[in-house]
Design a protein around this motif. Structure first.
Motif, PDB file in Angstrom:
ATOM      1  N   ALA A  26      -5.751 -30.477 -10.849  1.00 21.36           N
ATOM      2  CA  ALA A  26      -5.652 -29.537  -9.452  1.00 21.36           C
ATOM      3  C   ALA A  26      -6.313 -30.925  -8.056  1.00 21.36           C
ATOM      4  CB  ALA A  26      -7.271 -28.191  -9.688  1.00 21.36           C
ATOM      5  N   GLY A  27      -7.288 -31.969  -9.636  1.00 28.25           N
ATOM      6  CA  GLY A  27      -7.507 -33.287  -8.629  1.00 28.25           C
ATOM      7  C   GLY A  27      -6.684 -34.527  -8.178  1.00 28.25           C
ATOM      8  N   TYR A  28      -5.422 -33.532  -8.240  1.00 28.95           N
ATOM      9  CA  TYR A  28      -4.053 -34.862  -7.960  1.00 28.95           C
ATOM     10  C   TYR A  28      -3.487 -34.512  -7.341  1.00 28.95           C
ATOM     11  CZ  TYR A  28      -4.680 -37.956 -11.912  1.00 28.95           C
ATOM     12  OH  TYR A  28      -6.104 -38.351 -13.236  1.00 28.95           O
ATOM     13  N   PRO A  84     -15.850 -26.217 -16.717  1.00 26.85           N
ATOM     14  CA  PRO A  84     -16.914 -27.488 -17.982  1.00 26.85           C
ATOM     15  C   PRO A  84     -16.488 -29.247 -17.846  1.00 26.85           C
ATOM     16  CG  PRO A  84     -15.227 -25.945 -19.192  1.00 26.85           C
ATOM     17  CD  PRO A  84     -15.280 -26.048 -17.637  1.00 26.85           C
ATOM     18  N   VAL A  85     -15.564 -29.339 -17.192  1.00 26.23           N
ATOM     19  CA  VAL A  85     -16.139 -30.794 -16.897  1.00 26.23           C
ATOM     20  C   VAL A  85     -16.057 -30.492 -15.021  1.00 26.23           C
ATOM     21  CG1 VAL A  85     -14.421 -31.084 -18.724  1.00 26.23           C
ATOM     22  CG2 VAL A  85     -13.374 -30.282 -16.515  1.00 26.23           C
ATOM     23  N   ASP A  86     -16.312 -31.803 -15.152  1.00 28.18           N
ATOM     24  CA  ASP A  86     -16.187 -32.650 -12.972  1.00 28.18           C
ATOM     25  C   ASP A  86     -14.330 -32.593 -13.143  1.00 28.18           C
ATOM     26  OD1 ASP A  86     -18.569 -32.824 -12.487  1.00 28.18           O
ATOM     27  OD2 ASP A  86     -19.459 -35.053 -13.759  1.00 28.18           O
ATOM     28  N   VAL A  87     -13.553 -32.081 -12.270  1.00 29.91           N
ATOM     29  CA  VAL A  87     -11.993 -32.722 -11.862  1.00 29.91           C
ATOM     30  C   VAL A  87     -12.596 -33.724 -10.678  1.00 29.91           C
ATOM     31  CG1 VAL A  87     -10.543 -31.421 -10.807  1.00 29.91           C
ATOM     32  CG2 VAL A  87     -12.030 -30.116 -12.404  1.00 29.91           C
ATOM     33  N   PRO A  88     -12.400 -34.966 -10.611  1.00 28.15           N
ATOM     34  CA  PRO A  88     -12.421 -36.108  -9.979  1.00 28.15           C
ATOM     35  C   PRO A  88     -10.985 -35.810  -9.094  1.00 28.15           C
ATOM     36  CG  PRO A  88     -11.577 -36.631 -12.084  1.00 28.15           C
ATOM     37  CD  PRO A  88     -11.832 -35.505 -11.690  1.00 28.15           C
ATOM     38  N   ALA A  89     -11.001 -36.713  -8.069  1.00 25.85           N
ATOM     39  CA  ALA A  89     -10.115 -36.862  -6.813  1.00 25.85           C
ATOM     40  C   ALA A  89      -8.670 -37.362  -7.559  1.00 25.85           C
ATOM     41  CB  ALA A  89     -10.702 -37.369  -5.817  1.00 25.85           C
ATOM     42  N   GLY A  90      -8.600 -36.585  -8.037  1.00 24.65           N
ATOM     43  CA  GLY A  90      -6.753 -37.774  -8.782  1.00 24.65           C
ATOM     44  C   GLY A  90      -7.228 -39.085  -9.925  1.00 24.65           C
ATOM     45  N   VAL A 118     -15.792 -37.133  -7.503  1.00 28.38           N
ATOM     46  CA  VAL A 118     -15.839 -35.608  -7.891  1.00 28.38           C
ATOM     47  C   VAL A 118     -15.580 -34.511  -6.870  1.00 28.38           C
ATOM     48  CG1 VAL A 118     -16.963 -33.807  -9.469  1.00 28.38           C
ATOM     49  CG2 VAL A 118     -17.566 -36.531 -10.029  1.00 28.38           C
ATOM     50  N   LYS A 119     -14.355 -33.988  -7.147  1.00 31.10           N
ATOM     51  CA  LYS A 119     -13.520 -33.289  -5.785  1.00 31.10           C
ATOM     52  C   LYS A 119     -14.086 -31.539  -6.194  1.00 31.10           C
ATOM     53  CE  LYS A 119      -9.448 -31.879  -4.091  1.00 31.10           C
ATOM     54  NZ  LYS A 119      -7.593 -32.283  -4.304  1.00 31.10           N
ATOM     55  N   TYR A 120     -14.185 -31.144  -7.407  1.00 32.19           N
ATOM     56  CA  TYR A 120     -14.410 -29.764  -8.043  1.00 32.19           C
ATOM     57  C   TYR A 120     -15.791 -30.531  -9.604  1.00 32.19           C
ATOM     58  CZ  TYR A 120      -9.958 -28.163  -5.819  1.00 32.19           C
ATOM     59  OH  TYR A 120      -9.244 -28.173  -4.809  1.00 32.19           O
ATOM     60  N   PRO A 121     -17.482 -29.758  -8.866  1.00 30.80           N
ATOM     61  CA  PRO A 121     -17.957 -30.605  -9.939  1.00 30.80           C
ATOM     62  C   PRO A 121     -17.813 -29.923 -11.173  1.00 30.80           C
ATOM     63  CG  PRO A 121     -18.759 -29.232  -8.026  1.00 30.80           C
ATOM     64  CD  PRO A 121     -17.471 -29.706  -7.166  1.00 30.80           C
ATOM     65  N   PHE A 122     -18.479 -30.416 -12.179  1.00 32.55           N
ATOM     66  CA  PHE A 122     -19.266 -29.096 -13.458  1.00 32.55           C
ATOM     67  C   PHE A 122     -19.314 -27.894 -12.792  1.00 32.55           C
ATOM     68  CE2 PHE A 122     -22.778 -27.901 -16.953  1.00 32.55           C
ATOM     69  CZ  PHE A 122     -21.570 -28.073 -17.674  1.00 32.55           C
ATOM     70  N   GLY A 123     -19.725 -26.548 -13.235  1.00 31.59           N
ATOM     71  CA  GLY A 123     -19.937 -25.852 -12.832  1.00 31.59           C
ATOM     72  C   GLY A 123     -19.571 -24.605 -11.865  1.00 31.59           C
ATOM     73  N   HIS A 124     -18.963 -25.564 -11.409  1.00 29.19           N
ATOM     74  CA  HIS A 124     -17.807 -24.808 -10.135  1.00 29.19           C
ATOM     75  C   HIS A 124     -16.440 -24.013 -10.444  1.00 29.19           C
ATOM     76  CE1 HIS A 124     -15.320 -24.353  -6.302  1.00 29.19           C
ATOM     77  NE2 HIS A 124     -14.158 -24.632  -7.103  1.00 29.19           N
ATOM     78  N   GLY A 125     -16.945 -22.810  -9.912  1.00 28.14           N
ATOM     79  CA  GLY A 125     -15.919 -21.599 -10.526  1.00 28.14           C
ATOM     80  C   GLY A 125     -16.242 -20.651  -8.785  1.00 28.14           C
TER      81      GLY A 125
END
Length: 611
Positions: free
Chosen positions: A551-553, A589-595, A601-608
């Motif tokens: 999702a970050g890419y 359960p993880v940070d999703v970085p910006a590509g 971090v584009k979508y942080p740990f705990g986001h949903g």
């Protein structure tokens, strides 16, 4: 209690039968020999009896039989007496039973791949296990086998349907229920034990802190140590403390000292981890500490260089500062330490196949998993003992640990299973329903910027495209089963212009498009497919069908869901969310970085999201 089969029991009664009757009486509750009701604090009387029984067995073994107990290998075939030409090539004998008898093996490991396939049906596996146990007990050592497999769930699943299949570890953690983790491990453990498998090389206890990790990823529970530790503890409880010893399996925390920051696959190369020692203690250590506190039966080493822990450059498997110094000394672990597979390139990069087993034992390892040349490896250890290079005390120490693990798990007292009972224990409706419920809680809505979901009305038709022949078809089948006629058009990880054009054309004639991705960062042509499909004006739902980092890419894709895997229960859960029958409830359960920019971090740990 597991039924022993009279027709398969050897004439010679195992030497520990009488002492173990008293040992089981000491254990009392049946929760596990040497454990309290919580499964974490050993009972002193039971442990003393355990030590005495293991010592008695040890003293009856020859050097060759002792060394055999330290090895775990694959065998070729689906029955103990199957004549398989691969056994001649690999071991110089014809059948799996002959492999066990020839080498007085401590254990075997089952696989389900093209080159090593031990699985057909659960009942068949149960009979294979009984045959191999018969071979072990009738061999010179007279010690039943540790029979293991890699049943982590999701991507790493050896015993598939009709056994109960569970999502990847990261999917379970996305649901944020440690109760679900314990339920999953309980069911996996009981189903494995029902077919004679008494050790599961799970849970993966790595903290997946590197989004580009090519070998761990969704096998890890989380990118943060606290959450990973909670779920590691919960699964160990399910594997080891969910019934009598003969119903449970030994659990294995892997891969020490922590494989989560690797950028290289240790199957094909030697990864180097450049964390400081303080970073290691903060990030990688907590799940292993939690595993030790939970009474883990065994820990698996990693074939990784970790210069801050051992500047010599030796892989951790062969490193005395890491295995004896850190794991044994600093963390105080005295259970079984087993290597990752010794056929992997990570451990073979610096040393010969003859040197590796001796170096591993010197480092503090107890069991040697899957050496490339078993006879060479065994002879190397025997020669090292006879020459004085490896003290007999070092061998005895490891054999005792192996025997105590087998005693603790009831392997020496209940080595056989009853194939007639397998169908009543494996893949039951209740187990399947539990697995589906866990998968339902895992689906994570990462983005919904265009408000595509929830759909205003159920679509009549849908196109499922993107990665995976089986995954696209399975999802199409699940959507169809829920009332939306769906077709599958698989385009793969690197879709060609022709396939993109076909998918785009097909999208024009449907009400909804669902696109499955897998490793978009490594295969960016999947993003080209996404952009072409969005240009059609049709509602597009992108799904990270393996690692959530996809999702970050994407550039830009307004609607993203994550399944953390593509087993059927996960795709069923996805179908229900897409069609509005359930709401997404998972949390990253993880940070999703910006590509590739891991510092953003584009979508942080705990986001949903939910709706």
């Amino acid at each position: 209690m597991t039924t022993r089969l009279a027709r398969t029991r050897p004439r010679r009664i195992h030497a520990l039968a009488v002492p173990l009757a008293g040992l089981l009486a000491v254990a009392g509750t049946g929760i596990g020999i040497g454990t309290s009701a919580s499964g974490s604090t050993p009972d002193a009387n039971a442990m003393t009896a355990l030590d005495a029984a293991a010592q008695q067995t040890l003293h009856g073994l020859t050097l060759e039989e002792k060394v055999g107990q330290l090895f775990v290998t694959w065998v070729n075939g689906k029955s103990a007496d199957e004549v398989n030409p691969k056994n001649q090539t690999d071991f110089g004998v014809d059948t799996p039973a002959e492999v066990v008898r020839k080498y007085h093996l401590g254990g075997v490991i089952y696989f389900n791949n093209d080159s090593r396939d031990n699985f057909d049906t659960p009942t068949q596996v149960a009979k294979l296990s009984n045959g191999l146990q018969q071979a072990a007990i009738s061999s010179g050592a007279h010690v039943p086998l540790q029979i293991g497999t890699d049943q982590e769930g999701g991507t790493v699943t050896r015993m598939g349907a009709p056994a109960t299949e569970f999502p990847n570890s990261m999917a379970i953690a996305a649901g944020r229920s440690t109760t679900s983790a314990t339920q999953a491990a309980t069911i996996i453990g009981h189903e494995l034990r029902a077919v004679g498998i008494n050790q599961d090389f799970a849970p993966d206890s790595d903290v997946n802190s590197n989004p580009a990790n090519p070998v761990i990823g969704v096998r890890s529970f989380a990118g943060q140590p606290e959450l990973a530790s909670q779920f590691v503890t919960a699964e160990i409880k399910g594997y080891q403390n969910s019934g009598r010893p003969a119903e449970t399996v030994s659990s294995t925390a892997k891969h020490f000292p922590g494989h989560g920051d690797a950028a290289t696959d240790s199957h094909t190369g030697l990864p180097r981890i450049d964390r400081t020692e303080d970073e290691w203690r903060k990030i990688d250590v907590p799940p292993f500490k939690a595993a030790i506190a939970a009474g883990i039966d065994s820990i698996m080493s990693a074939h990784i260089q970790f210069p801050s822990l051992d500047p010599s450059g030796e892989p951790a498997t062969l490193s005395k500062p890491i295995i004896t110094g850190k794991l044994r000394g600093e963390l105080g672990y005295d259970g079984v330490v087993i290597t990752d597979a010794l056929e992997m390139q990570g451990v073979r990069e610096l040393h010969s196949d003859a040197e590796i087993p001796v170096l591993a034992l010197k480092a503090g390892i107890d069991q040697l998993l899957m050496p490339v040349h078993l006879e060479l490896a065994i002879n190397s250890v025997i020669s090292a003992v006879k020459s004085g290079d490896l003290p007999m005390q070092r061998i005895d120490q490891s054999v005792l640990r192996v025997l105590k693990m087998k005693l603790k798990r009831g392997i020496l007292t209940s080595p056989f299973n009853n194939p007639a009972l397998v169908a009543k224990k494996v893949g039951t409706p209740a187990n399947l329903a539990t697995a589906q419920g866990i998968a339902d809680r895992s689906i994570t809505a990462i983005a919904n910027d265009a408000g595509v979901l929830p759909l205003k009305q159920k679509p009549a038709t849908a196109l499922v495209t993107g990665w995976g022949v089986a995954s696209t078809q399975t999802l199409a089948d699940r959507l169809t089963a829920h009332g939306t006629k769906a077709t599958a058009l698989q385009t793969g990880q690197a879709p060609s212009d022709d396939l993109i054009a076909q998918a785009t054309e097909a999208a024009k004639n449907t009400d909804l498009v669902v696109v499955l991705t897998n490793n978009l960062g490594g295969f960016p042509l999947q993003n080209k497919l996404l952009q072409a499909l969005m240009a059609t004006g049709k509602p597009v739902v992108a799904v990270a069908a393996q690692i959530p980092y996809d999702a970050g890419y994407a550039n830009p894709v307004p609607t993203w869901l994550a399944t953390y895997g593509y087993i059927t229960p996960s795709l069923e859960a996805l179908a229900k969310v897409v069609l509005g029958e359930t709401k997404p409830s998972g949390k990253l359960p993880v940070d999703v970085p910006a590509g590739a920019d891991v510092n953003t971090v584009k979508y942080p740990f705990g986001h949903g999201l939910s709706w």
